[in-house]
Scaffold this active site. Structure first.
Site, PDB file in Angstrom:
ATOM      1  N   ASN A  13       0.431  -4.317  -1.123  1.00 15.73           N
ATOM      2  CA  ASN A  13       0.680  -4.552  -2.546  1.00 15.73           C
ATOM      3  C   ASN A  13       1.915  -5.443  -2.640  1.00 15.73           C
ATOM      4  O   ASN A  13       3.023  -4.987  -2.412  1.00 15.73           O
ATOM      5  CB  ASN A  13       0.914  -3.209  -3.252  1.00 15.73           C
ATOM      6  CG  ASN A  13       1.295  -3.379  -4.716  1.00 15.73           C
ATOM      7  OD1 ASN A  13       1.232  -4.489  -5.259  1.00 15.73           O
ATOM      8  ND2 ASN A  13       1.694  -2.290  -5.350  1.00 15.73           N
ATOM      9  N   TRP A  14       1.686  -6.703  -2.971  1.00 12.12           N
ATOM     10  CA  TRP A  14       2.789  -7.669  -3.001  1.00 12.12           C
ATOM     11  C   TRP A  14       3.684  -7.503  -4.231  1.00 12.12           C
ATOM     12  O   TRP A  14       4.711  -8.140  -4.331  1.00 12.12           O
ATOM     13  CB  TRP A  14       2.229  -9.088  -2.999  1.00 12.12           C
ATOM     14  CG  TRP A  14       1.796  -9.586  -1.660  1.00 12.12           C
ATOM     15  CD1 TRP A  14       1.856  -8.921  -0.465  1.00 12.12           C
ATOM     16  CD2 TRP A  14       1.241 -10.883  -1.379  1.00 12.12           C
ATOM     17  NE1 TRP A  14       1.372  -9.722   0.529  1.00 12.12           N
ATOM     18  CE2 TRP A  14       0.986 -10.927   0.010  1.00 12.12           C
ATOM     19  CE3 TRP A  14       0.934 -12.002  -2.161  1.00 12.12           C
ATOM     20  CZ2 TRP A  14       0.438 -12.049   0.631  1.00 12.12           C
ATOM     21  CZ3 TRP A  14       0.382 -13.120  -1.543  1.00 12.12           C
ATOM     22  CH2 TRP A  14       0.147 -13.139  -0.169  1.00 12.12           C
ATOM     23  N   LYS A  15       3.240  -6.718  -5.194  1.00 11.69           N
ATOM     24  CA  LYS A  15       3.990  -6.544  -6.445  1.00 11.69           C
ATOM     25  C   LYS A  15       4.333  -7.928  -7.025  1.00 11.69           C
ATOM     26  O   LYS A  15       3.510  -8.829  -6.922  1.00 11.69           O
ATOM     27  CB  LYS A  15       5.212  -5.667  -6.192  1.00 11.69           C
ATOM     28  CG  LYS A  15       4.811  -4.344  -5.512  1.00 11.69           C
ATOM     29  CD  LYS A  15       5.875  -3.311  -5.478  1.00 11.69           C
ATOM     30  CE  LYS A  15       5.326  -2.042  -4.815  1.00 11.69           C
ATOM     31  NZ  LYS A  15       6.255  -0.935  -4.770  1.00 11.69           N
ATOM     32  N   HIS A  98      -0.570   2.406 -10.960  1.00  9.61           N
ATOM     33  CA  HIS A  98       0.538   2.405  -9.990  1.00  9.61           C
ATOM     34  C   HIS A  98       1.759   3.059 -10.632  1.00  9.61           C
ATOM     35  O   HIS A  98       1.972   2.946 -11.836  1.00  9.61           O
ATOM     36  CB  HIS A  98       0.864   0.969  -9.559  1.00  9.61           C
ATOM     37  CG  HIS A  98       1.829   0.924  -8.422  1.00  9.61           C
ATOM     38  ND1 HIS A  98       3.188   1.027  -8.614  1.00  9.61           N
ATOM     39  CD2 HIS A  98       1.634   0.835  -7.086  1.00  9.61           C
ATOM     40  CE1 HIS A  98       3.778   0.995  -7.424  1.00  9.61           C
ATOM     41  NE2 HIS A  98       2.864   0.867  -6.490  1.00  9.61           N
ATOM     42  N   GLU A 100       4.715   2.243 -10.782  1.00 13.91           N
ATOM     43  CA  GLU A 100       5.562   1.329 -11.563  1.00 13.91           C
ATOM     44  C   GLU A 100       4.943   1.056 -12.935  1.00 13.91           C
ATOM     45  O   GLU A 100       5.654   0.812 -13.906  1.00 13.91           O
ATOM     46  CB  GLU A 100       5.808   0.038 -10.758  1.00 13.91           C
ATOM     47  CG  GLU A 100       6.811   0.285  -9.647  1.00 13.91           C
ATOM     48  CD  GLU A 100       6.548  -0.459  -8.344  1.00 13.91           C
ATOM     49  OE1 GLU A 100       5.835  -1.480  -8.363  1.00 13.91           O
ATOM     50  OE2 GLU A 100       7.058   0.000  -7.303  1.00 13.91           O
ATOM     51  N   GLU A 170       0.828   8.197  -3.870  1.00 15.34           N
ATOM     52  CA  GLU A 170       2.124   7.567  -3.633  1.00 15.34           C
ATOM     53  C   GLU A 170       3.205   8.411  -4.298  1.00 15.34           C
ATOM     54  O   GLU A 170       3.445   8.266  -5.515  1.00 15.34           O
ATOM     55  CB  GLU A 170       2.153   6.162  -4.233  1.00 15.34           C
ATOM     56  CG  GLU A 170       1.121   5.219  -3.666  1.00 15.34           C
ATOM     57  CD  GLU A 170       1.520   3.755  -3.835  1.00 15.34           C
ATOM     58  OE1 GLU A 170       1.773   3.108  -2.832  1.00 15.34           O
ATOM     59  OE2 GLU A 170       1.610   3.283  -4.987  1.00 15.34           O
ATOM     60  N   GLY A 176       9.656   2.398  -2.154  1.00 18.82           N
ATOM     61  CA  GLY A 176      10.760   1.443  -2.106  1.00 18.82           C
ATOM     62  C   GLY A 176      12.104   2.075  -1.816  1.00 18.82           C
ATOM     63  O   GLY A 176      13.146   1.440  -1.980  1.00 18.82           O
ATOM     64  N   SER A 216       7.026   3.626   1.391  1.00 16.94           N
ATOM     65  CA  SER A 216       7.864   3.263   2.542  1.00 16.94           C
ATOM     66  C   SER A 216       7.121   3.318   3.878  1.00 16.94           C
ATOM     67  O   SER A 216       7.676   3.733   4.895  1.00 16.94           O
ATOM     68  CB  SER A 216       9.126   4.145   2.585  1.00 16.94           C
ATOM     69  OG  SER A 216       9.902   3.932   1.428  1.00 16.94           O
ATOM     70  N   GLY A 237       3.951  -1.536   0.267  1.00 13.46           N
ATOM     71  CA  GLY A 237       4.674  -2.483  -0.587  1.00 13.46           C
ATOM     72  C   GLY A 237       5.520  -3.414   0.265  1.00 13.46           C
ATOM     73  O   GLY A 237       5.038  -4.411   0.811  1.00 13.46           O
ATOM     74  N   GLY A 238       6.802  -3.069   0.406  1.00 17.34           N
ATOM     75  CA  GLY A 238       7.781  -3.943   1.080  1.00 17.34           C
ATOM     76  C   GLY A 238       7.318  -4.494   2.419  1.00 17.34           C
ATOM     77  O   GLY A 238       7.452  -5.704   2.677  1.00 17.34           O
TER      78      GLY A 238
HETATM   79  P1  13P Z   1       6.933   0.509  -0.551  1.00 18.93           P
HETATM   80  O1  13P Z   1       6.039   0.429   0.663  1.00 18.93           O
HETATM   81  O2  13P Z   1       7.823  -0.675  -0.709  1.00 18.93           O
HETATM   82  O3  13P Z   1       7.656   1.820  -0.602  1.00 18.93           O
HETATM   83  O4  13P Z   1       5.959   0.475  -1.836  1.00 18.93           O
HETATM   84  C1  13P Z   1       4.902   1.353  -1.901  1.00 18.93           C
HETATM   85  C2  13P Z   1       4.046   0.964  -3.032  1.00 18.93           C
HETATM   86  O5  13P Z   1       4.414   1.111  -4.189  1.00 18.93           O
HETATM   87  C3  13P Z   1       2.731   0.381  -2.736  1.00 18.93           C
HETATM   88  O6  13P Z   1       1.955   0.299  -3.886  1.00 18.93           O
END
Ligand code: 13P
Length: 257
Positions: A13-15, A98, A100, A170, A176, A216, A237-238
């Site tokens: 997920n590149w956000k 999600h 967020e 999640e 994050g 993470s 994500g990251g």
């Molecule tokens: P991180 O891997 O950066 O913690 O993000 C997880 C995430 O929100 C994937 O959708």
């Protein structure tokens, strides 16, 4: 216990990161690194990148999707994107609910549910995210929250339709933050989610439903998470922002340790 024939999905997920130039060099690098991967490889990207990336991914094993959409077919919703637009742009799946979206933009499970119905109608695969906050976990509310989010987000979905759905558990406190749920914590929550699905939609539906873990995930912790019986993949994500680290996660079976 033998593993059911659930598909393994490794999703990035590149956000709100990357533009077309950085996306291009990323994909050029990623394609050969994951070409022989056993898991399905999903990449969820910002709207403007979807047309280019879905073209670039043609003929590869990489599936391109979106990170959100509106539930209405069309209408006066400034700044929103519809399921038909995502389809038109080449997206094959869409992340819905999600954390967020839920916590920064105030999306409710009811709204998420309407989006899930719309996505299925449109032929887009919904990847529905659920998870508790730190405070909810500390208050012993994890199961209550996860159950509510699952049942409300999937309300009215038939067992047949559920076959197209992916769930991503999640925990909000792990996103994050560098704090990962331990493999055991992930397994407990995933098994609980599967129980909830089993009670509501039956054994078969629960058995084939892929439940991904997110929060993470990195190359150095993915293997132990993936070893858990009810973990069918990860949403990253990251660590998905660099082709090298994402490819290592996709190829987790070859990692040591
Ligand atoms: P991180 O891997 O950066 O913690 O993000 C997880 C995430 O929100 C994937 O959708």
């Amino acid at each position: 216990m033998s593993r059911s024939p659930r598909q393994t999905v490794i999703a990035g997920n590149w956000k709100m990161y990357k533009t077309s130039a950085t996306a291009k060099s990323y994909v050029d690098k990623l394609v050969p690194l994951v070409a022989d991967a056993k898991p399905l490889v999903y990449l969820s990207v910002a709207f403007p990148l979807i047309p280019f990336l879905s073209q670039a991914a043609q003929g590869t094993n990489i599936v391109i999707g979106a990170q959100n959409m509106h539930d209405a077919e069309e209408g006066a919703f400034t700044g929103e994107v519809s399921s038909a637009m995502l389809n038109d742009a080449g997206a094959e799946f869409v992340i819905l609910g999600h954390s967020e979206r839920r916590h920064v933009f105030g999306e409710t499970s009811l709204f998420v549910n309407q989006k899930v119905h719309r996505a299925i109608k449109e032929g887009l695969q919904p990847m529905v995210c659920i998870g508790e906050t730190q405070q909810q976990r500390e208050q012993g509310l994890t199961e209550k929250i996860v159950k509510e989010q699952l049942l409300e987000s999937l309300d009215g979905i038939t067992a047949n339709q559920l076959e197209t759905v992916i769930i991503a558990y999640e925990p909000v406190w792990a996103i994050g933050t560098g704090l990962t749920a331990t493999p055991e914590q992930a397994q407990i929550s995933h098994a609980f989610c599967r129980d909830v699905i089993r009670s509501a939609w039956g054994f078969e539906a629960a058995d084939v439903l892929p439940i991904l873990y997110g929060g993470s995930v990195k190359p150095d912790n993915v293997r132990h998470i993936m070893e858990q019986e009810d973990v069918d993949g990860v949403l990253v994500g990251g660590a998905s922002l660099e082709a090298d680290s994402f490819a290592q996660i996709v190829n987790y079976q070859t990692l040591k340790g």
